[in-house]
Design a protein around this motif. Sequence first.
Motif, PDB file in Angstrom:
ATOM      1  N   GLY A  34       0.821  -1.209   0.000  1.00 20.87           N
ATOM      2  CA  GLY A  34       0.000   0.000   0.000  1.00 20.87           C
ATOM      3  C   GLY A  34       0.852   1.254   0.000  1.00 20.87           C
ATOM      4  N   LEU A  35       0.262   2.352  -0.391  1.00 24.99           N
ATOM      5  CA  LEU A  35       0.944   3.642  -0.397  1.00 24.99           C
ATOM      6  C   LEU A  35       0.398   4.501   0.740  1.00 24.99           C
ATOM      7  N   THR A  36       1.254   5.284   1.335  1.00 28.42           N
ATOM      8  CA  THR A  36       0.825   6.219   2.359  1.00 28.42           C
ATOM      9  C   THR A  36       0.525   7.550   1.688  1.00 28.42           C
ATOM     10  N   MET A  37      -0.693   8.018   1.863  1.00 30.28           N
ATOM     11  CA  MET A  37      -1.121   9.289   1.279  1.00 30.28           C
ATOM     12  C   MET A  37      -1.137  10.353   2.375  1.00 30.28           C
ATOM     13  N   VAL A  38      -0.782  11.584   2.009  1.00 32.07           N
ATOM     14  CA  VAL A  38      -0.754  12.696   2.939  1.00 32.07           C
ATOM     15  C   VAL A  38      -1.527  13.859   2.334  1.00 32.07           C
ATOM     16  N   ALA A  39      -2.377  14.492   3.146  1.00 31.80           N
ATOM     17  CA  ALA A  39      -3.102  15.678   2.693  1.00 31.80           C
ATOM     18  C   ALA A  39      -2.235  16.900   3.005  1.00 31.80           C
ATOM     19  N   VAL A  40      -1.901  17.668   1.985  1.00 31.93           N
ATOM     20  CA  VAL A  40      -1.089  18.871   2.159  1.00 31.93           C
ATOM     21  C   VAL A  40      -1.767  20.026   1.428  1.00 31.93           C
ATOM     22  N   GLY A  41      -1.349  21.227   1.705  1.00 35.21           N
ATOM     23  CA  GLY A  41      -1.876  22.394   1.009  1.00 35.21           C
ATOM     24  C   GLY A  41      -3.365  22.538   1.181  1.00 35.21           C
ATOM     25  N   MET A  42      -3.861  22.248   2.382  1.00 39.97           N
ATOM     26  CA  MET A  42      -5.295  22.295   2.592  1.00 39.97           C
ATOM     27  C   MET A  42      -5.813  23.725   2.526  1.00 39.97           C
ATOM     28  N   ASN A  43      -6.973  23.862   1.930  1.00 36.87           N
ATOM     29  CA  ASN A  43      -7.678  25.130   1.940  1.00 36.87           C
ATOM     30  C   ASN A  43      -9.166  24.833   1.998  1.00 36.87           C
TER      31      ASN A  43
END
Length: 167
Positions: A34-43
């Motif tokens: 599996g890949l680890t996903m990260v939420a960045v640049g949230m608006n």
Amino acid sequence: MAQCITCGAELHPERAQKYNYCMARECQEKNAKGLTMVAVGMNKAADELVILDERTRDELAGGRYQDQRRGSFGPLPAAPGTQAAAGTGTAGARPRAARPRPARPAQAQPRTSAPAAARRPWTASQEKLALLYNQQGLRPAEIAQKLGISSYMVSQIILAARNRGKG
């Protein structure tokens, strides 16, 4: 011809360019990671999702993805003259000039025995926690929920710290 490392079946040449296992269910379950996903640049509109790999870790550590809400809360932007060398910013962008503030009329301030903290209806620990949560990117409503105070009071804490030069 490349072969699957699990079952030994022949791999299609295009699949063999990226993978060393076939599409059989048993091979997929054993070898797929599996890949680890990260939420960045949230608006407010959307989250930007990226795969967390070494390059992304380096970019996060280097400050590439910054919270866009910093413009309304949190630390003040760097003073002019402390920016990076010319040519590294957005094309055509110019630093904003500081607006002069109008002078306040001199008024006699009443002397009180209580310090300025008496005007603040929050404790020092509430202020410290609110500022830490704010630096982590939490919104005033989220901070208020954690601290058990109103979001208005959280905004007042952040603005008071900004005016004092702490936030």
